[in-house]
Design a protein around this motif. Structure first.
Motif, PDB file in Angstrom:
ATOM      1  N   ASN A 216       0.815  -1.213   0.000  1.00 11.73           N
ATOM      2  CA  ASN A 216       0.000   0.000   0.000  1.00 11.73           C
ATOM      3  C   ASN A 216       0.853   1.270   0.000  1.00 11.73           C
ATOM      4  OD1 ASN A 216      -2.738   1.246   0.292  1.00 11.73           O
ATOM      5  ND2 ASN A 216      -1.792   2.054   2.148  1.00 11.73           N
ATOM      6  N   ASN A 217       1.862   1.331   0.882  1.00 10.76           N
ATOM      7  CA  ASN A 217       2.705   2.539   0.947  1.00 10.76           C
ATOM      8  C   ASN A 217       3.524   2.734  -0.321  1.00 10.76           C
ATOM      9  OD1 ASN A 217       1.690   3.042   3.447  1.00 10.76           O
ATOM     10  ND2 ASN A 217       3.547   2.563   4.588  1.00 10.76           N
ATOM     11  N   TYR A 218       3.920   1.609  -0.933  1.00 11.49           N
ATOM     12  CA  TYR A 218       4.627   1.678  -2.213  1.00 11.49           C
ATOM     13  C   TYR A 218       3.706   2.295  -3.271  1.00 11.49           C
ATOM     14  CZ  TYR A 218       6.604  -0.192  -6.598  1.00 11.49           C
ATOM     15  OH  TYR A 218       7.096  -0.341  -7.877  1.00 11.49           O
ATOM     16  N   CYS A 219       2.468   1.817  -3.316  1.00 13.71           N
ATOM     17  CA  CYS A 219       1.489   2.355  -4.267  1.00 13.71           C
ATOM     18  C   CYS A 219       1.256   3.846  -4.016  1.00 13.71           C
ATOM     19  CB  CYS A 219       0.181   1.579  -4.138  1.00 13.71           C
ATOM     20  SG  CYS A 219      -1.127   2.160  -5.262  1.00 13.71           S
ATOM     21  N   LEU A 220       1.138   4.229  -2.744  1.00 14.82           N
ATOM     22  CA  LEU A 220       0.897   5.638  -2.418  1.00 14.82           C
ATOM     23  C   LEU A 220       2.030   6.525  -2.907  1.00 14.82           C
ATOM     24  CD1 LEU A 220      -0.617   5.395   1.188  1.00 14.82           C
ATOM     25  CD2 LEU A 220      -1.792   6.122  -0.896  1.00 14.82           C
ATOM     26  N   ASN A 221       3.283   6.089  -2.728  1.00 14.03           N
ATOM     27  CA  ASN A 221       4.417   6.907  -3.172  1.00 14.03           C
ATOM     28  C   ASN A 221       4.428   7.060  -4.692  1.00 14.03           C
ATOM     29  OD1 ASN A 221       5.595   7.766  -0.805  1.00 14.03           O
ATOM     30  ND2 ASN A 221       6.986   6.023  -0.634  1.00 14.03           N
ATOM     31  N   VAL A 222       4.098   5.974  -5.403  1.00 15.58           N
ATOM     32  CA  VAL A 222       4.057   6.053  -6.865  1.00 15.58           C
ATOM     33  C   VAL A 222       2.965   7.019  -7.321  1.00 15.58           C
ATOM     34  CG1 VAL A 222       3.548   4.769  -8.985  1.00 15.58           C
ATOM     35  CG2 VAL A 222       5.027   3.760  -7.236  1.00 15.58           C
ATOM     36  N   VAL A 223       1.764   6.839  -6.779  1.00 18.78           N
ATOM     37  CA  VAL A 223       0.629   7.654  -7.228  1.00 18.78           C
ATOM     38  C   VAL A 223       0.779   9.101  -6.770  1.00 18.78           C
ATOM     39  CG1 VAL A 223      -1.872   7.911  -7.191  1.00 18.78           C
ATOM     40  CG2 VAL A 223      -0.866   5.626  -7.262  1.00 18.78           C
ATOM     41  N   LYS A 224       1.291   9.317  -5.557  1.00 18.44           N
ATOM     42  CA  LYS A 224       1.502  10.706  -5.104  1.00 18.44           C
ATOM     43  C   LYS A 224       2.542  11.407  -5.962  1.00 18.44           C
ATOM     44  CE  LYS A 224      -0.034  10.612  -0.310  1.00 18.44           C
ATOM     45  NZ  LYS A 224       0.178  11.203   1.009  1.00 18.44           N
ATOM     46  N   GLY A 225       3.546  10.661  -6.403  1.00 18.72           N
ATOM     47  CA  GLY A 225       4.538  11.251  -7.303  1.00 18.72           C
ATOM     48  C   GLY A 225       3.943  11.576  -8.656  1.00 18.72           C
ATOM     49  N   CYS A 226       3.114  10.666  -9.167  1.00 17.60           N
ATOM     50  CA  CYS A 226       2.500  10.874 -10.487  1.00 17.60           C
ATOM     51  C   CYS A 226       1.442  11.977 -10.460  1.00 17.60           C
ATOM     52  CB  CYS A 226       1.875   9.569 -10.967  1.00 17.60           C
ATOM     53  SG  CYS A 226       3.072   8.315 -11.472  1.00 17.60           S
ATOM     54  N   LEU A 227       0.751  12.121  -9.328  1.00 21.56           N
ATOM     55  CA  LEU A 227      -0.317  13.124  -9.216  1.00 21.56           C
ATOM     56  C   LEU A 227       0.078  14.284  -8.313  1.00 21.56           C
ATOM     57  CD1 LEU A 227      -3.431  10.758  -8.873  1.00 21.56           C
ATOM     58  CD2 LEU A 227      -2.330  11.631 -10.936  1.00 21.56           C
ATOM     59  N   ALA A 228       1.376  14.594  -8.290  1.00 21.90           N
ATOM     60  CA  ALA A 228       1.863  15.681  -7.428  1.00 21.90           C
ATOM     61  C   ALA A 228       1.255  17.017  -7.815  1.00 21.90           C
ATOM     62  CB  ALA A 228       3.388  15.751  -7.499  1.00 21.90           C
ATOM     63  N   ASN A 229       1.198  17.299  -9.126  1.00 18.13           N
ATOM     64  CA  ASN A 229       0.624  18.573  -9.582  1.00 18.13           C
ATOM     65  C   ASN A 229      -0.860  18.646  -9.282  1.00 18.13           C
ATOM     66  OD1 ASN A 229       2.600  20.356 -11.277  1.00 18.13           O
ATOM     67  ND2 ASN A 229       3.108  18.240 -11.825  1.00 18.13           N
ATOM     68  N   GLN A 230      -1.552  17.521  -9.466  1.00 18.27           N
ATOM     69  CA  GLN A 230      -2.987  17.495  -9.195  1.00 18.27           C
ATOM     70  C   GLN A 230      -3.277  17.800  -7.726  1.00 18.27           C
ATOM     71  OE1 GLN A 230      -1.350  15.556 -11.222  1.00 18.27           O
ATOM     72  NE2 GLN A 230      -2.617  14.762 -12.888  1.00 18.27           N
ATOM     73  N   ALA A 231      -2.421  17.303  -6.830  1.00 14.23           N
ATOM     74  CA  ALA A 231      -2.636  17.539  -5.399  1.00 14.23           C
ATOM     75  C   ALA A 231      -2.520  19.012  -5.049  1.00 14.23           C
ATOM     76  CB  ALA A 231      -1.633  16.721  -4.577  1.00 14.23           C
ATOM     77  N   ASP A 232      -1.783  19.771  -5.869  1.00 11.31           N
ATOM     78  CA  ASP A 232      -1.645  21.213  -5.608  1.00 11.31           C
ATOM     79  C   ASP A 232      -2.941  21.978  -5.869  1.00 11.31           C
ATOM     80  OD1 ASP A 232       0.920  21.030  -4.713  1.00 11.31           O
ATOM     81  OD2 ASP A 232       1.870  21.638  -6.576  1.00 11.31           O
TER      82      ASP A 232
END
Length: 500
Positions: A216-232
């Protein structure tokens, strides 16, 4: 086989050829982008449904008010209505155009309606006189100070303006929110992100572990990295949701559209009754100020004498329906507030089907085991040390930055609508004025900065700012005229001193 040919997955023993790895990379990319669009469509559907519900309710309210006027006025007012039907039709037409977003000054439109109505009715109430257009101009100037329609025009202008401003901004807020989600959901994945998603989703297959779920944490790091701009988008998105909730409270509260819009026809009837009752004193005052008009050769009409009853019209409203609409909207808006920062977790748990956080038999990017790195924070700035995705935090996605600006602009508009101010935005690429064009600020601050006197307030126009970096040049160029005038003043004073 030996995995020396692999470019994304770990180069241990593998069952994937280079072609298979490439196919998996393309598959993972298209699947992840489809997940993003599907999640976005769900939000779009919610916001669009809220817009349609309110829009249908509001239009129906306006239509019923207009129909009530058309149904009742001929029998009540006779010629006063039938000969002036276009004046009433034009009013409702202007109200609809304003609500749909046309660049109309609502106060001016209402003022124009009362002026035209007064001109028409004054002639009909005094059929024995020949009244020219020049005389009508004089009559309007003298009559306004005597309030021929009583307090109705002023009262309706205040209430209707606030109700329409709130309704229009509220409806537009849902559409802007939906459009932002649509455009952001279509942003393509970067090359680094494609590799990371492939490693997350399909590299276990290449190691013969197709049944092993990603950690789960591995998935979160990948997706948070890919959607970093979206989170802004999160901050401005929350402001938009909160602003919509605030205006919803106004719509079902002090700016109650149900009460105001559903009784427009009643207020017009009340105004006409006031004019009829004050006909003699008004006519005397107009004659005193403008002179006596010539007697008409057509003679007088008895129509006015037949139509003297007070209008008894019913309000066309449904307070309960409005209350339910607002409650439903507020529930959905509150649920969507954290959409952008909860998206990675949602995708990992529902779409990627990651294992639980405590699982030590999950895919960690290299093998089956536990995942040790910490989970990164949300947003672009927090990805500087992301162990799974290489993210250049100095290069924000410009499409997403533009959408953040759209959220700011809409939030500012809603903030002004919340205090009864109208703000029109236009794309003024050569004009960087417009302080506050998108600044998210509390309603009371925005209000103090933008409010004008109700009697003279015009729709304000704010420029949509360019991308960052241009504003300073624009500001300094605007300061030149002031500096130049100051220099001229100093030179003039110095010259006077020397001359003396």
């Amino acid at each position: 086989i030996l995995g020396e040919h692999l470019r994304i997955c770990p180069q241990g023993y593998t069952c994937c050829t280079s072609e298979m790895e490439e196919n998996f990379a393309n598959k993972s990319r298209s699947e992840f982008e489809a997940m993003m669009k599907e999640a976005g469509r769900s939000v779009q559907t919610t916001l669009t449904a809220q817009y349609r519900s309110f829009d249908s309710y509001f239009q129906d309210l306006l239509n019923k008010s207009e129909k009530a006027l058309y149904d009742a006025f001929p029998s009540i007012y006779g010629e006063l209505y039938t000969q002036n039907m276009k004046v009433f039709k034009d009013l409702y037409s202007e109200l609809r155009r304003y609500y749909r977003g046309s660049n109309i000054n609502l106060e001016e439109a209402l003022n124009e309606f009362w002026t035209r109505l007064l001109e028409r009715l004054f002639k009909l109430l005094n059929p024995q006189y020949h009244i020219t257009d020049e005389y009508l101009d004089c009559m309007v100037k003298h009559a306004e100070q005597h309030k021929p329609f009583g307090e109705v025009p002023r009262d309706l202008k205040v209430k209707a303006t606030r109700a329409f401003i709130a309704a229009r901004s509220y409806a537009q807020g849902f559409l802007v929110g939906s459009d932002v989600v649509k455009k952001v959901s279509q942003v393509s994945l970067s090359h680094e992100c494609t590799r990371a998603i492939m490693k997350l989703m399909y590299c276990p297959h290449c190691r013969g572990m197709s049944s092993v779920k990603p950690c789960n944490n591995y998935c979160l790091n990948v997706v948070k990295g890919c959607l970093a701009n979206q989170a802004d988008l999160n901050t401005e998105w929350k402001y938009l949701m909160d602003s919509l909730v605030g205006v919803a409270d106004r719509i079902d509260g002090p700016y109650n559209v149900d009460t105001v819009i559903g009784t427009i026809h009643m207020r017009i009837a009340e105004a006409i009754s006031n004019l009829q009752e004050n006909k003699d004193s008004l006519t005397a005052k107009v004659f005193q100020g403008c002179g006596n008009p010539k007697i008409s050769t057509k003679g007088s009409s008895s129509e006015d004498k037949k139509r003297r009853g007070k209008a008894t019209l019913e309000p066309k409203s449904s307070a309960q329906a409005l209350e339910m609409l607002v409650l439903d909207a507020k529930g959905n808006l509150t649920a969507l507030k954290t959409y952008w920062i909860t998206l990675p977790g949602s995708l990992c748990s529902k779409k990627v089907m990651a294992s639980s956080a405590a699982d030590d038999k999950c895919w960690n990017g290299m093998t089956k085991g536990s995942y040790l790195p910490e989970v990164m924070g949300d947003g672009l700035a927090n990805q500087i040390n992301n162990p799974e995705v290489e993210v250049d935090i100095t290069k924000p996605d410009m499409t997403i930055r533009q959408q953040i600006m759209q959220l700011k602009i809409m939030t500012n508009r809603l903030g002004n609508a919340n205090i009864g101010n109208d703000v029109d935005f236009q794309d003024a690429s050569d004009d960087m004025s417009g302080s506050g064009s998108g600044d998210s600020c509390p309603d009371d601050v925005c209000g103090k900065r933008l409010s004008k006197s109700p009697s003279t307030r015009q729709p304000e126009t704010h420029a949509i700012p360019k991308q960052s970096g241009h504003g300073i040049n624009g500001a300094s160029s605007r300061s030149l005229p002031s500096a130049f005038l100051l220099l001229l003043s100093v030179a003039f004073i110095a010259a006077q001193h020397l001359w003396r």
